[in-house]
Design an enzyme around this catalytic site. Structure first.
Site, short mmCIF file in Angstrom:
data_model
loop_
_atom_site.label_atom_id
_atom_site.label_comp_id
_atom_site.label_asym_id
_atom_site.label_seq_id
_atom_site.Cartn_x
_atom_site.Cartn_y
_atom_site.Cartn_z
N GLY A 102 3.98 57.07 84.34
CA GLY A 102 3.35 57.48 83.08
C GLY A 102 4.30 58.27 82.20
O GLY A 102 4.13 58.30 80.98
N GLU A 105 6.10 55.70 80.40
CA GLU A 105 5.15 55.08 79.44
C GLU A 105 4.98 55.98 78.22
O GLU A 105 4.89 55.50 77.08
CB GLU A 105 3.81 54.84 80.14
CG GLU A 105 3.93 53.75 81.21
CD GLU A 105 2.64 53.56 81.99
OE1 GLU A 105 2.29 54.48 82.75
OE2 GLU A 105 2.00 52.52 81.83
N GLU A 125 4.98 53.06 90.22
CA GLU A 125 3.56 52.92 90.54
C GLU A 125 3.28 51.97 91.69
O GLU A 125 2.36 52.16 92.48
CB GLU A 125 2.79 52.43 89.30
CG GLU A 125 2.58 53.47 88.20
CD GLU A 125 3.71 53.48 87.18
OE1 GLU A 125 4.80 52.97 87.48
OE2 GLU A 125 3.49 54.00 86.07
N1 3HC Z 1 2.23 63.81 90.70
C1 3HC Z 1 2.00 64.92 91.43
N2 3HC Z 1 2.94 65.58 92.11
C2 3HC Z 1 4.19 65.08 92.07
C3 3HC Z 1 4.51 63.92 91.35
C4 3HC Z 1 3.47 63.28 90.63
N3 3HC Z 1 3.68 62.18 89.89
N4 3HC Z 1 5.81 63.66 91.52
C5 3HC Z 1 6.29 64.63 92.32
N5 3HC Z 1 5.31 65.48 92.65
C6 3HC Z 1 5.41 66.69 93.46
C7 3HC Z 1 5.84 66.41 94.88
O1 3HC Z 1 4.73 66.08 95.68
C8 3HC Z 1 6.45 67.71 95.28
O2 3HC Z 1 5.42 68.60 95.57
P1 3HC Z 1 5.59 69.65 96.75
O3 3HC Z 1 6.74 70.51 96.38
O4 3HC Z 1 4.27 70.37 96.78
O5 3HC Z 1 5.87 68.83 97.96
C9 3HC Z 1 7.09 68.20 93.98
O6 3HC Z 1 6.46 67.49 92.92
C10 3HC Z 1 8.57 67.94 93.90
O7 3HC Z 1 8.78 66.58 94.20
P2 3HC Z 1 10.00 66.12 95.11
O8 3HC Z 1 10.14 67.03 96.27
O9 3HC Z 1 9.84 64.67 95.36
O10 3HC Z 1 11.20 66.44 94.11
P3 3HC Z 1 12.51 65.60 93.84
O11 3HC Z 1 13.30 66.36 92.85
O12 3HC Z 1 13.15 65.20 95.11
O13 3HC Z 1 12.02 64.24 93.14
C11 3HC Z 1 10.78 62.90 91.59
C12 3HC Z 1 11.36 64.30 91.91
C13 3HC Z 1 11.94 61.91 91.40
C14 3HC Z 1 9.98 63.01 90.34
C15 3HC Z 1 9.93 62.44 92.80
O14 3HC Z 1 9.03 63.49 93.11
C16 3HC Z 1 9.11 61.20 92.55
O15 3HC Z 1 9.64 60.11 92.62
N6 3HC Z 1 7.81 61.37 92.30
C17 3HC Z 1 6.87 60.26 92.22
C18 3HC Z 1 6.73 59.82 90.80
C19 3HC Z 1 5.70 58.74 90.68
O16 3HC Z 1 5.37 58.02 91.62
N7 3HC Z 1 5.18 58.60 89.47
C20 3HC Z 1 4.17 57.61 89.18
C21 3HC Z 1 2.85 58.25 89.21
S1 3HC Z 1 1.55 57.08 88.96
C22 3HC Z 1 1.47 56.92 87.26
O17 3HC Z 1 2.25 57.48 86.56
C23 3HC Z 1 0.34 56.08 86.77
C24 3HC Z 1 0.49 55.76 85.33
O18 3HC Z 1 1.08 54.48 85.19
C25 3HC Z 1 -0.83 55.74 84.63
#
Ligand code: 3HC
Length: 689
Positions: A102, A105, A125
């Site tokens: 997002g 996006e 996603e």
């Molecule tokens: N939502 C909620 N929490 C998130 C998050 C998200 N999208 N992304 C990361 N976090 C949290 C992690 O759980 C972690 O929490 P914690 O410290 O309590 O464990 C904290 O943020 C830090 O994350 P990382 O330890 O993974 O930190 P890094 O620096 O290593 O990585 C990152 C950062 C590259 C952003 C990695 O966290 C990541 O890849 N996150 C997933 C992103 C993702 O999947 N986004 C898609 C979401 S779905 C969406 O957007 C739907 C839309 O299309 C409508």
């Protein structure tokens, strides 16, 4: 209450900065504050252009995954993107660090995009069983084409902003000074009277329809027959982008997103996402710091020992590998060399690194050589007595504070600790095969193990790039216990005349990487026999023992449940194996619902591990089974699958099996409690760790 978006106007430019640490996930408060800040900037007569940026380590990590289990508060991310895109003043995204899901996006909904050269963008996603649901499937193809959009969305892999896949979506990439650059760009936009440039009205990405058709065809062929739902839905949405008006495509995307969000696959993948993040958080880490591990000692250079030695070398440790005599040592060092060569071939290690690495590998034939080791992992003992003898000798040679680790998944850590004067520094470790690339490691904590030893081993395995999972040592760690339960359940079928390969096929079809009999052959049938004898409640004929005693060792001697003749490295079914058990070799027994039966056994065993405090949580169990035993992530693991199918149904199935086949199948009392309370196995948190 602190605002999740800061607002600052200088020289006619409003800078809206997202401030939702740690990753600017688009939670409800950030969405609300961003919508308000945008409205304020639009109304502010002084403002000619708007810059949208993120504070902290990245622009935005996308929707807040923690909010996915309840209805979304307004504005939800797609509405927020529409607000941005329809703003009557130019909105410029300034992206540093990352823009994901997002977050990307949102950037695509802005009218102009700038990025720091270090930034990475992507649509992860699909890893959550979802598709980009805030207009991404419709806006991205308009800017970068269907092929690039599909590559990003179906692989879920982020790419650098400089990559050819996404570069066309950016107006400018800045090596440094992103914020100042964004202000200069905004000034230019104002001075030149540049208007908002809505992505929905763009078509540069559509200029190669033949290329797009080819990309769609290629992906369609690659996805044919795959069980995961999200990739196919992504394909259809991206295809729709070129065929339908934007608003209609957006509705199509929204319906597909909602459908995936409510489905079992995404629920399972979200469960794994949370569980993988929770698993490495050990209570011990808050109680003691890890001790430094400069020198790693490995006792035994079989496949596990050699794999650990190679992994230690690659992670930068000095390694002392001890074998019992010179020929065994030569063979062990050759094994390490082969693992390192394979690592070079697979790109985990450069040739230059490889060339120097063995300078810090010392092969020895006397445990005395471990006197300087900070951490010693024993992988040599074939039974409890041999292991105990090694631990007693280690105790005499290692220095104070060295951590002593048993590399056996089954084994009595207390008994090993009793051989030493440092029970607080003794614990167990199980790394699934292949050791070097396995993504996780179970840390088996004994009753007397101290927090410092746990923290040290945790730090060590994390440094190897593996996810640490906590388990109480004794009687088998998590993965081995669940696999033993699965195999014992399968054995009941084999002994009633169902062919092992039929069971393997059905389990692979369900989503296991390997069938139980393929696993048994990999582990070795003698060891599998041991595991089954240690499995609580498992009685009756132990067919693995029968085969092992008939000279069928498994893959090691090319004959186990399968035959591994030259030219058949994956094994061919061998009716002679079943014949040894005195049951029909024609596979004519009634298999019933094979996955249902084997998963019931695994879930019940998981419930027992939770009751006994061997596993801390249902999530940890699923992390082990998906990460270490090849279970499909979209199934979420046996605990998640049991919750999805319903605990009442599970208990009833177990009761029926217990009546027909005996005590192994008796439902764990935890299931009764959860059914009464309306709870889920996946939510159980034991108070260990
Ligand atoms: N939502 C909620 N929490 C998130 C998050 C998200 N999208 N992304 C990361 N976090 C949290 C992690 O759980 C972690 O929490 P914690 O410290 O309590 O464990 C904290 O943020 C830090 O994350 P990382 O330890 O993974 O930190 P890094 O620096 O290593 O990585 C990152 C950062 C590259 C952003 C990695 O966290 C990541 O890849 N996150 C997933 C992103 C993702 O999947 N986004 C898609 C979401 S779905 C969406 O957007 C739907 C839309 O299309 C409508």
């Amino acid at each position: 209450m602190a605002q999740a978006v800061s607002y600052e106007v200088t020289d006619g430019i409003a800078v809206l900065q997202m401030r939702n640490p740690p990753v600017n996930a688009l939670g409800a408060a950030l969405r609300r504050d961003l919508a308000e800040a945008l409205a304020r900037a639009v109304q502010d007569r002084e403002v000619g252009a708007i810059v949208l940026s993120g504070a902290g380590k990245g622009f935005c990590a996308g929707a807040d995954i923690a909010e996915f289990e309840a209805p979304f508060a307004d504005p939800w991310v797609p509405e927020l993107c529409d607000l941005v895109e329809n703003a009557p003043k130019p909105v410029i995204a300034a992206i540093h660090g990352f823009a994901l899901g997002g977050g990307l996006e949102l950037a695509l909904a802005c009218h102009y995009r700038l990025a720091g050269a270090e930034a990475r963008v992507g649509f992860p996603e699909v890893n959550l069983g979802l598709l980009p649901g805030a207009g991404g499937t419709q806006r991205a193809p308009r800017l970068i084409g269907a092929g690039a959009a599909l590559d990003l969305m179906i692989t879920g892999q982020p790419v650098p902003v400089t990559s050819a896949l996404v570069r066309p979506a950016f107006d400018m990439i800045l090596k440094e000074g992103l914020n100042a650059g964004a202000r200069l760009f905004a000034r230019k936009v104002i001075d030149k009277g540049m208007r908002p440039r809505r992505t929905r009205d763009q078509g540069a990405g559509f200029r190669d329809p033949a290329g797009d058709r080819k990309a769609l065809q290629t992906w369609r062929a690659r996805l044919a027959g795959k069980a995961e739902k999200a990739p196919g839905d992504i394909l259809r949405c991206v295809e729709a982008a070129a065929l339908l008006p934007f608003e209609v495509g957006q509705e199509f995307e929204r319906a597909a997103f909602d459908d995936l969000l409510g489905g079992d696959q995404s629920r399972a993948l979200r469960h794994i996402w949370r569980a993988e993040r929770a698993a490495p958080r050990f209570g011990e880490l808050a109680r003691a710091p890890p001790r430094p591990v400069a020198q790693l000692g490995i006792v035994g250079g079989g496949s596990r020992g050699a794999g650990l030695a190679a992994a230690g070398l690659i992670a930068g440790h000095e390694v002392v590998l001890v074998e019992r005599d010179a020929p065994s040592l030569t063979a062990a060092l050759a094994r390490v060399a082969r693992v390192l060569d394979r690592a070079v071939r697979r790109g985990r290690l450069t040739q230059v690194q490889r060339d120097g690495i063995e300078a810090v590998l010392h092969g020895k034939t006397d445990l005395v050589a471990l006197s300087e080791a900070d951490l010693v992992i024993e992988t040599a003992g074939h039974d409890a007595r041999a292991r105990a003898a090694i631990f007693a000798q280690l105790d005499a040679v290692v220095r104070d504070g060295a951590v002593l680790v048993s590399g056996a998944a089954y084994g009595d850590v207390e008994a090993l600790a009793a051989q030493t004067g440092c029970a607080q520094d003794v614990l167990a470790l199980h790394v699934p095969l292949p050791t070097l690339t396995a993504p996780l490691a179970e840390i088996g904590v004994g009753r007397h193990t101290g927090a410092a030893a746990v923290a040290t081993l945790h730090g060590f395995v994390t440094g190897l790039g593996k996810r640490a999972v906590w388990a109480r040592a004794g009687g088998g760690l998590i993965g081995s216990r669940l696999m033993a339960a699965c195999i014992h359940a399968a054995d009941g079928l084999v002994l009633s005349g169902v062919a092992p390969e039929r069971i393997d096929r059905d389990m692979r079809g369900w989503g296991m990487g390997f069938g139980p009999y393929q696993m048994a052959d990999m582990l070795g049938l003698a060891r599998m026999g041991d595991h089954l004898e240690a499995l609580p409640g498992a009685t009756g004929v132990n067919p693995h023992r029968v085969l092992a005693e008939a000279g069928r060792a498994g893959r090691r001697n090319r004959v186990g449940w399968y035959r591994y003749d030259a030219g058949a490295p994956r094994g061919v079914p061998d009716p002679d194996a079943v014949a040894l058990l005195g049951v029909g070799a024609d596979g004519a027994g009634d298999p019933g619902d094979i996955p249902g039966r084997l998963l019931a056994a695994m879930a019940n065993e998981g419930a027992r591990l939770l009751e006994a405090g061997i596993a801390r949580s249902g999530g940890d169990i699923d992390v082990v089974m998906t990460g270490g035993f090849g279970m499909a992530r979209w199934r979420g693991g046996p605990i998640c699958a049991a919750d999805a199918a319903g605990l009442l149904a599970l208990r009833n199935r177990l009761r029926g099996l217990a009546e027909a086949e005996g005590g192994f199948w008796t439902p764990a009392p935890l299931l009764d409690r959860l059914i009464r309370e309306g709870g889920r196995l996946g939510d159980v948190e034991a108070s260990a760790g």
